[in-house]
Design a protein around this motif. Structure first.
Motif, mmCIF file in Angstrom:
data_model
loop_
_atom_site.group_PDB
_atom_site.id
_atom_site.type_symbol
_atom_site.label_atom_id
_atom_site.label_comp_id
_atom_site.label_asym_id
_atom_site.label_seq_id
_atom_site.Cartn_x
_atom_site.Cartn_y
_atom_site.Cartn_z
ATOM 1 N N ILE A 30 5.919 16.192 -8.400
ATOM 2 C CA ILE A 30 5.688 17.434 -7.669
ATOM 3 C C ILE A 30 6.618 17.474 -6.457
ATOM 4 O O ILE A 30 6.723 16.500 -5.709
ATOM 5 N N ALA A 31 7.287 18.597 -6.255
ATOM 6 C CA ALA A 31 8.233 18.726 -5.146
ATOM 7 C C ALA A 31 7.536 18.472 -3.813
ATOM 8 O O ALA A 31 6.464 19.022 -3.552
ATOM 9 N N GLY A 32 8.134 17.617 -2.990
ATOM 10 C CA GLY A 32 7.580 17.332 -1.675
ATOM 11 C C GLY A 32 6.686 16.113 -1.630
ATOM 12 O O GLY A 32 6.127 15.796 -0.567
ATOM 13 N N VAL A 33 6.533 15.396 -2.752
ATOM 14 C CA VAL A 33 5.655 14.219 -2.803
ATOM 15 C C VAL A 33 6.462 12.932 -2.702
ATOM 16 O O VAL A 33 6.216 12.092 -1.824
ATOM 17 N N ARG A 34 7.410 12.752 -3.586
ATOM 18 C CA ARG A 34 8.160 11.502 -3.669
ATOM 19 C C ARG A 34 8.950 11.258 -2.377
ATOM 20 O O ARG A 34 9.574 12.164 -1.830
ATOM 21 N N GLY A 35 8.883 10.026 -1.883
ATOM 22 C CA GLY A 35 9.642 9.663 -0.687
ATOM 23 C C GLY A 35 8.927 9.933 0.620
ATOM 24 O O GLY A 35 9.491 9.739 1.686
ATOM 25 N N THR A 36 7.659 10.355 0.541
ATOM 26 C CA THR A 36 6.881 10.647 1.747
ATOM 27 C C THR A 36 5.710 9.673 1.882
ATOM 28 O O THR A 36 5.384 8.923 0.951
ATOM 29 N N VAL A 37 5.062 9.702 3.050
ATOM 30 C CA VAL A 37 3.836 8.921 3.234
ATOM 31 C C VAL A 37 2.784 9.373 2.230
ATOM 32 O O VAL A 37 2.034 8.559 1.683
ATOM 33 N N TRP A 38 2.725 10.669 1.943
ATOM 34 C CA TRP A 38 1.776 11.190 0.951
ATOM 35 C C TRP A 38 2.019 10.549 -0.419
ATOM 36 O O TRP A 38 1.083 10.145 -1.097
ATOM 37 N N GLY A 39 3.279 10.445 -0.809
ATOM 38 C CA GLY A 39 3.600 9.821 -2.081
ATOM 39 C C GLY A 39 3.250 8.351 -2.099
ATOM 40 O O GLY A 39 2.705 7.833 -3.086
ATOM 41 N N ALA A 40 3.540 7.646 -1.003
ATOM 42 C CA ALA A 40 3.240 6.215 -0.929
ATOM 43 C C ALA A 40 1.733 5.977 -0.912
ATOM 44 O O ALA A 40 1.217 5.064 -1.574
ATOM 45 N N TYR A 41 1.010 6.789 -0.169
ATOM 46 C CA TYR A 41 -0.450 6.661 -0.093
ATOM 47 C C TYR A 41 -1.079 6.864 -1.468
ATOM 48 O O TYR A 41 -1.974 6.111 -1.888
ATOM 49 N N ASN A 42 -0.597 7.867 -2.211
ATOM 50 C CA ASN A 42 -1.148 8.110 -3.539
ATOM 51 C C ASN A 42 -0.736 7.045 -4.543
ATOM 52 O O ASN A 42 -1.452 6.795 -5.515
ATOM 53 N N ALA A 43 0.406 6.398 -4.322
ATOM 54 C CA ALA A 43 0.776 5.275 -5.183
ATOM 55 C C ALA A 43 -0.217 4.133 -5.000
ATOM 56 O O ALA A 43 -0.642 3.485 -5.972
ATOM 57 N N VAL A 44 -0.630 3.897 -3.747
ATOM 58 C CA VAL A 44 -1.622 2.854 -3.481
ATOM 59 C C VAL A 44 -2.968 3.229 -4.101
ATOM 60 O O VAL A 44 -3.614 2.409 -4.765
ATOM 61 N N THR A 45 -3.404 4.486 -3.927
ATOM 62 C CA THR A 45 -4.714 4.875 -4.466
ATOM 63 C C THR A 45 -4.712 4.886 -5.991
ATOM 64 O O THR A 45 -5.725 4.541 -6.617
#
Length: 271
Positions: A207-222
């Motif tokens: 999804i545009a705006g997810v990868r490479g952000t804290v949001w993307g990293a946080y969701n990778a952990v979850t």
């Protein structure tokens, strides 16, 4: 009764669930879970899943607050609003209602229970003392503040999506979400690699705006905690650990680290 107090047993199986003190006031599951309609209005919360831990000493119910619009973090990436209610018969825990955000695209449970991040926290507790049923009515009034809570969650997660991370920052964030110190081992590095991979190929990462952000990293952990990580006891223990145990603790840590990274408006060092 026993020498230590009153014994709580299941009527259907006779299993002992806990030993409680003389002031303990039991609350039947049907009464505890019925108060959802009192909180949100009949038909405004959809019960999606329920279960129990052990022999039934702790019961839980997850409800989707369907009357409320989902939170859009970035276009096409929504978070639904849930309420998790747990009822306990061991005498060790209160009746607990917790707001639980769930990301739609991957069904990740996004722990948002750190009190210094979300004002007032996300949890209401009702002790098993006195007239518990009436106390739950009061809890329902408190839980009606869900709108305020989720407004803050939306602001926090949108801040996550605005914060870009480079490769080193991403690995540091993942490492400190999973582990309590800086120690590097082959095993740890493999787990960090796995989570970093989810940031690029996991559910919703496209999804545009997810990868490479804290949001993307946080969701990778979850996603790792909820869907990939192996727990002792197998699949039957996965939900328990994710909602109440080690998995929840990992997600809480990841949330707190992410909040620190966006709250100060500057780079922070994860020591």
């Amino acid at each position: 009764k026993s020498d230590k107090g009153q014994i709580v047993r299941r009527v259907d199986t006779g299993d002992e669930l806990g030993v409680v003190g003389p002031k303990y006031s039991p609350l039947q599951n049907k009464d505890a879970f019925a108060f959802f309609d009192g909180v949100f209005g009949e038909g405004k919360a959809r019960y999606e899943t329920a279960g129990y831990l052990g022999k039934g000493e702790r019961m839980w119910l997850l409800a989707n607050m369907t009357a409320n619009e989902p939170l859009e973090i970035v276009p096409g990436d929504e978070v639904n609003k849930y309420l998790l209610l747990t009822n306990d018969f061991t005498g060790n825990y209160s009746v607990i209602g917790s707001f639980t955000p769930v990301r739609v695209v991957c069904n990740n449970t996004l722990t948002a229970a750190v009190r210094d991040i979300i004002k007032g926290g996300n949890t209401v507790r009702v002790k098993h003392v006195g007239d518990v049923a009436n106390r739950l009515n009061f809890a329902g009034e408190v839980l009606s503040a869900a709108g305020v809570f989720y407004d803050e969650v939306k602001d926090l997660f949108q801040s996550f999506a605005k914060k870009q991370l480079n490769g080193e920052q991403t690995r540091n964030y993942i490492h400190h979400s999973l582990f309590d110190d800086n120690k590097e081992t082959k095993s740890r590095s493999k787990k960090v690699d796995m989570v970093e991979g989810l940031m690029h190929t996991g559910r919703g990462s496209d999804i545009a705006g997810v990868r490479g952000t804290v949001w993307g990293a946080y969701n990778a952990v979850t996603e790792y905690v909820d869907h990939v990580k192996e727990y002792r006891g197998g699949a039957a223990k996965k939900l328990e650990a994710s909602q109440f145990g080690t998995g929840r603790n990992l997600k809480t840590k990841a949330l707190k680290l992410g909040a620190e990274m966006v709250s100060y408006g500057k780079e922070i060092e994860l020591n």
